[in-house]
Enzyme design. Sequence first.
Site, PDB file in Angstrom:
ATOM      1  N   HIS A   1       4.085  -2.088   3.070  1.00 14.46           N
ATOM      2  CA  HIS A   1       4.106  -0.759   2.441  1.00 14.46           C
ATOM      3  C   HIS A   1       5.419  -0.580   1.691  1.00 14.46           C
ATOM      4  O   HIS A   1       6.492  -0.755   2.300  1.00 14.46           O
ATOM      5  CB  HIS A   1       3.932   0.323   3.516  1.00 14.46           C
TER       6      HIS A   1
ATOM      7  N   ASP B   1       0.831  -1.204   0.000  1.00  6.45           N
ATOM      8  CA  ASP B   1       0.000   0.000   0.000  1.00  6.45           C
ATOM      9  C   ASP B   1       0.868   1.258   0.000  1.00  6.45           C
ATOM     10  O   ASP B   1       2.050   1.214   0.370  1.00  6.45           O
ATOM     11  CB  ASP B   1      -0.861   0.040   1.274  1.00  6.45           C
ATOM     12  N   ASP B   2       0.242   2.367  -0.382  1.00  7.79           N
ATOM     13  CA  ASP B   2       0.777   3.735  -0.213  1.00  7.79           C
ATOM     14  C   ASP B   2       1.792   4.191  -1.262  1.00  7.79           C
ATOM     15  O   ASP B   2       2.235   5.326  -1.226  1.00  7.79           O
ATOM     16  CB  ASP B   2       1.385   3.964   1.186  1.00  7.79           C
TER      17      ASP B   2
ATOM     18  N   HIS C   1      -5.918   3.161  -4.016  1.00  2.00           N
ATOM     19  CA  HIS C   1      -5.798   3.413  -2.563  1.00  2.00           C
ATOM     20  C   HIS C   1      -6.172   4.869  -2.265  1.00  2.00           C
ATOM     21  O   HIS C   1      -5.681   5.454  -1.296  1.00  2.00           O
ATOM     22  CB  HIS C   1      -4.360   3.093  -2.126  1.00  2.00           C
TER      23      HIS C   1
ATOM     24  N   HIS D   1      -5.032   9.439   0.123  1.00  2.00           N
ATOM     25  CA  HIS D   1      -4.935   8.510   1.250  1.00  2.00           C
ATOM     26  C   HIS D   1      -5.885   8.953   2.380  1.00  2.00           C
ATOM     27  O   HIS D   1      -5.469   9.342   3.478  1.00  2.00           O
ATOM     28  CB  HIS D   1      -3.505   8.403   1.787  1.00  2.00           C
TER      29      HIS D   1
HETATM   30 ZN   LIG Z   1      -2.462   3.158   3.226  1.00  2.00          ZN
END
Ligand SMILES: [Zn+2]
Length: 253
Positions: A220, A79-80, A129, A133
């Site tokens: 991440h 993620d991210d 995503h 965020h």
């Molecule tokens: Zn995230």
Amino acid sequence: MKEWKLKKVIQILTACLVMIVVLNVSGISMKTIDINKKESKTNRRDSNLQMESETRETISRILNEQIQTELPQIAITFDDGPSVCTPALLDGLKERGVKATFFLVGENVETYPDIVKRIYEEGHLIGNHTYHHVEITKLSDEEAMYEINKTDELIAAITGQRVQYIRPPFGVWQRELENYLDVLPVMWTVDPLDWTTENIDEVVNKVVPQAKENDIILLHDCYKSSVEAALRIVDLLKAEGFEFVTVDKLILE
Ligand SMILES: [Zn+2]
């Protein structure tokens, strides 16, 4: 013994049982071969030998299929990103022949379009995503749709593909949005909280001992330590016999 190993032993025993049944049905029992020897009829023996060889091939194929198709599957997700740490992760995944799933933040897609292109071209699955965020449930439906659609458009402009999966930030999803958007939320089953530590061993040890078939691991790709932990997790779980797949494979199967 892990559950999947036990399953494999049962499958191999089943395949052996099939082998015995096939041998009997084909008439290639020891008795038949003895009779054939006594009769000394060359053509009949040749025909039996051919049947025996075909039967062996069938059995070998059944056993190979059982072993090859039944590796326990697991997914690793990030993620991210994308971030400056992502290229090293992509190098490592490529070396290991592993496909992962990346849930991208729209802002970062705009900053690193070349990395997004590389993620796509190297066969990984890309998910949404949100653009900033954000926690979806704290927004109005219009704001939430903007966050998702903008990110989707940015990704599609690079890959030519609409995004089908979303991981809502903080794991909080607004079900009603599925009435307006054609996306499926994807959560996770293993979360080592990699963003709270730079200790690689700690992250690896929170994932590997508990990993099981069909798990979805959350990491991440914006931390160097997480990237290093991810590659060690991949090595250890591959050595245990796991096959890494993108999340769509786990959801659809
Ligand atoms: Zn995230």
